[in-house]
Design an enzyme around this catalytic site. Structure first.
Site, PDB file in Angstrom:
ATOM      1  CD  GLU A   5       3.796   3.432   1.932  1.00 43.65           C
ATOM      2  OE1 GLU A   5       3.412   2.921   2.994  1.00 43.65           O
ATOM      3  OE2 GLU A   5       3.049   3.607   0.956  1.00 43.65           O
ATOM      4  CG  ASP A  14      -1.157  -1.897   7.244  1.00 46.49           C
ATOM      5  OD1 ASP A  14      -2.060  -2.455   7.898  1.00 46.49           O
ATOM      6  OD2 ASP A  14      -1.092  -1.999   6.006  1.00 46.49           O
TER       7      ASP A  14
END
Length: 133
Positions: A5, A14
């Protein structure tokens, strides 16, 4: 989880357009949010515990390799996607190896194949299969 991540103390969008912070945390995040490293650590612990609980409830007694790999997967895709997956159907049918081999299919986000997801899923599959063969 942070290996895949990354960590951002400031909210960002994202690849599928969801505001995200820390190591992929999305619940209630708004652009402009800021977190401390300690807050990120706490959120990560909370989300890992939730992912492990989902895996344990769906397939009790899994060996460590599949349990850890599937928790990483659930952390990333969420329990809804996991609960409706062919991967879980195979797992519940007792085909743990087949379930592990489903992981590399989950490499798309927003309709695009992402190199980071290819790497993550391959690593998850290797961890999932460890000790099973």
């Amino acid at each position: 989880m942070g290996w895949y991540e990354g960590r951002s103390l400031v909210a960002y969008i994202d690849p599928v357009g969801i505001p995200t912070i820390c190591e992929g945390f999305t619940h209630g995040v708004k652009m402009g949010d800021v977190a401390t490293p300690a807050q990120c650590d706490a959120l990560t612990r909370q989300e890992v515990a939730r992912a492990l609980a989902v895996v344990d409830a769906s397939a009790p007694g899994l060996p460590d390799g599949p349990r850890v790999a599937l928790a990483s997967f659930v952390y990333n895709v969420g329990p809804g996607a996991y609960n409706g997956s062919t991967l879980l159907r195979k797992l519940r049918a007792g085909d743990v190896i087949g379930a592990c081999k489903e992981l590399p299919r989950w490499v798309y986000a927003g309709g695009r194949k992402l190199a980071g997801l290819v790497k993550r899923r391959n690593a998850e599959m290797q961890i999932c299969l460890s000790g099973l063969r």
